[in-house]
Scaffold this motif. Structure first.
Motif, PDB file in Angstrom:
ATOM      1  N   TYR A 136       0.853  -1.179   0.000  1.00 33.72           N
ATOM      2  CA  TYR A 136       0.000   0.000   0.000  1.00 33.72           C
ATOM      3  C   TYR A 136       0.894   1.236   0.000  1.00 33.72           C
ATOM      4  O   TYR A 136       1.742   1.392   0.882  1.00 33.72           O
ATOM      5  N   CYS A 137       0.691   2.099  -0.987  1.00 31.81           N
ATOM      6  CA  CYS A 137       1.617   3.230  -1.117  1.00 31.81           C
ATOM      7  C   CYS A 137       0.907   4.505  -1.536  1.00 31.81           C
ATOM      8  O   CYS A 137      -0.014   4.492  -2.353  1.00 31.81           O
ATOM      9  N   MET A 138       1.368   5.593  -0.958  1.00 31.18           N
ATOM     10  CA  MET A 138       0.959   6.928  -1.370  1.00 31.18           C
ATOM     11  C   MET A 138       1.964   7.397  -2.412  1.00 31.18           C
ATOM     12  O   MET A 138       3.168   7.469  -2.141  1.00 31.18           O
ATOM     13  N   VAL A 139       1.458   7.711  -3.615  1.00 30.33           N
ATOM     14  CA  VAL A 139       2.360   8.120  -4.697  1.00 30.33           C
ATOM     15  C   VAL A 139       1.743   9.287  -5.466  1.00 30.33           C
ATOM     16  O   VAL A 139       0.543   9.544  -5.393  1.00 30.33           O
ATOM     17  N   GLN A 140       2.586   9.958  -6.216  1.00 32.69           N
ATOM     18  CA  GLN A 140       2.115  11.015  -7.097  1.00 32.69           C
ATOM     19  C   GLN A 140       1.146  10.414  -8.120  1.00 32.69           C
ATOM     20  O   GLN A 140       1.305   9.277  -8.559  1.00 32.69           O
ATOM     21  N   LYS A 141       0.115  11.158  -8.490  1.00 27.87           N
ATOM     22  CA  LYS A 141      -0.919  10.632  -9.385  1.00 27.87           C
ATOM     23  C   LYS A 141      -0.329  10.076 -10.675  1.00 27.87           C
ATOM     24  O   LYS A 141      -0.728   9.005 -11.148  1.00 27.87           O
ATOM     25  N   GLU A 142       0.621  10.770 -11.254  1.00 26.99           N
ATOM     26  CA  GLU A 142       1.226  10.291 -12.498  1.00 26.99           C
ATOM     27  C   GLU A 142       1.950   8.964 -12.277  1.00 26.99           C
ATOM     28  O   GLU A 142       1.928   8.070 -13.129  1.00 26.99           O
ATOM     29  N   ALA A 143       2.585   8.826 -11.125  1.00 28.05           N
ATOM     30  CA  ALA A 143       3.276   7.578 -10.806  1.00 28.05           C
ATOM     31  C   ALA A 143       2.280   6.447 -10.597  1.00 28.05           C
ATOM     32  O   ALA A 143       2.534   5.289 -10.955  1.00 28.05           O
ATOM     33  N   ALA A 144       1.124   6.759 -10.014  1.00 28.82           N
ATOM     34  CA  ALA A 144       0.093   5.741  -9.801  1.00 28.82           C
ATOM     35  C   ALA A 144      -0.367   5.158 -11.127  1.00 28.82           C
ATOM     36  O   ALA A 144      -0.675   3.956 -11.217  1.00 28.82           O
ATOM     37  N   ASP A 145      -0.407   5.985 -12.157  1.00 27.54           N
ATOM     38  CA  ASP A 145      -0.852   5.518 -13.475  1.00 27.54           C
ATOM     39  C   ASP A 145       0.040   4.402 -14.016  1.00 27.54           C
ATOM     40  O   ASP A 145      -0.416   3.579 -14.812  1.00 27.54           O
ATOM     41  N   ARG A 146       1.298   4.356 -13.589  1.00 27.40           N
ATOM     42  CA  ARG A 146       2.213   3.321 -14.087  1.00 27.40           C
ATOM     43  C   ARG A 146       1.821   1.932 -13.616  1.00 27.40           C
ATOM     44  O   ARG A 146       2.146   0.943 -14.259  1.00 27.40           O
ATOM     45  N   PHE A 147       1.131   1.843 -12.488  1.00 33.73           N
ATOM     46  CA  PHE A 147       0.676   0.532 -12.021  1.00 33.73           C
ATOM     47  C   PHE A 147      -0.442  -0.018 -12.908  1.00 33.73           C
ATOM     48  O   PHE A 147      -0.589  -1.224 -13.039  1.00 33.73           O
ATOM     49  N   PHE A 148      -1.235   0.878 -13.492  1.00 33.34           N
ATOM     50  CA  PHE A 148      -2.455   0.460 -14.187  1.00 33.34           C
ATOM     51  C   PHE A 148      -2.400   0.642 -15.702  1.00 33.34           C
ATOM     52  O   PHE A 148      -3.363   0.313 -16.392  1.00 33.34           O
TER      53      PHE A 148
END
Length: 263
Positions: A136-148
């Motif tokens: 579970y991680c808090m990340v920058q929105k743009e970085a979150a997109d890399r997971f999906f």
């Protein structure tokens, strides 16, 4: 509660310190939103926290009764955590989370953290290659997109492929700039990632390296990126992959099939 502007300012004053932007120190001050995320986590008994800072997440995780190891790069923050928490379930380590040996941890374990923006991708990769039960991680929105990200997306890469094949992932909550002190110039997302019951029977480190190799030169064709493999042509024919296709167009499942066929 530690996730408040009053607590953060008081703690920083006690330490005689200012937020270190070089270390990505933006402290969450939205306790209700943060608690909502923690309450929905599926945690192993053993939990590693990355970048605890002043302990906003640490406090909520300890309420869950887990055995928590917090890895903090800032020595003053690490000392503050050790002195301000009186809990036998907490161990504070001063060190670089990028160098922590996640793969050496006994399974199952969970990893939680407010990740420094400047090392989000390599840090996430280091964690996910170790196959935690949950991350579970808090990340920058743009970085979150890399997971999906999906094939052909600009953010599609080894992290997207590894996540899609080995984990079930979903955003849990969005955090605006005002949820942090000091306020960053980006929006953040809390992401929940849980290991699938059945994961591919491959070494995730070797597979991740293979995906990185194929995607390192995106404009080159698959055939050109596979020159080091003597059986590349045979593998491409067997999987009906056009030699002039580019790696960024392949699905995670095709990456896995190609890896297995070549090896």
């Amino acid at each position: 509660m530690r996730a408040s502007i009053a607590f953060v300012k008081s703690a920083l004053s006690t330490l005689g310190a200012s937020p270190n932007r070089a270390l990505g120190q933006n402290f969450c001050v939205d306790e209700p939103r943060l608690r909502s995320c923690v309450d929905r986590m599926i945690l192993s008994k053993t939990v590693i926290e990355i970048g605890p800072g002043l302990g906003a997440l640490t406090e909520l995780l300890l309420e869950r009764g887990v055995s928590l190891t917090a890895v903090e790069k800032d020595g003053a923050m690490a000392e503050f955590l050790t002195e301000s928490f009186d809990d036998p379930n907490l161990t504070v380590l001063t060190g670089d989370a990028l160098k922590f040996r996640y793969a050496d941890l006994p399974q199952p374990f969970s990893v939680v953290g407010n990740l420094p923006y400047y090392i989000t991708t390599p840090l996430s990769a280091a964690v996910l290659k170790a196959l935690p039960a949950s991350f579970y991680c808090m990340v920058q929105k743009e970085a979150a997109d890399r997971f999906f990200a999906a094939p052909r997306d600009k953010n599609y890469g080894p992290l997207s492929i590894l996540t899609a094949l080995f984990y079930d992932a979903a955003p849990m909550a969005e955090f605006a700039e005002t949820c942090f002190y000091p306020s960053p110039n980006v929006q953040s997302v809390f992401v929940g990632i849980n290991k699938k019951a059945d994961v591919p029977d491959v070494d995730p480190k070797r597979f991740f390296a293979f995906c990185t190799e194929l995607l390192s030169m995106r404009r080159k064709t698959i055939k050109n990126n596979l020159k080091a493999y003597a059986n590349a042509d045979e593998a491409l024919r067997a999987l009906s992959i056009a030699p002039d296709a580019r790696a960024e167009t392949l699905s995670p499942e095709t990456f896995l099939a190609l890896f297995l066929t070549l090896h």
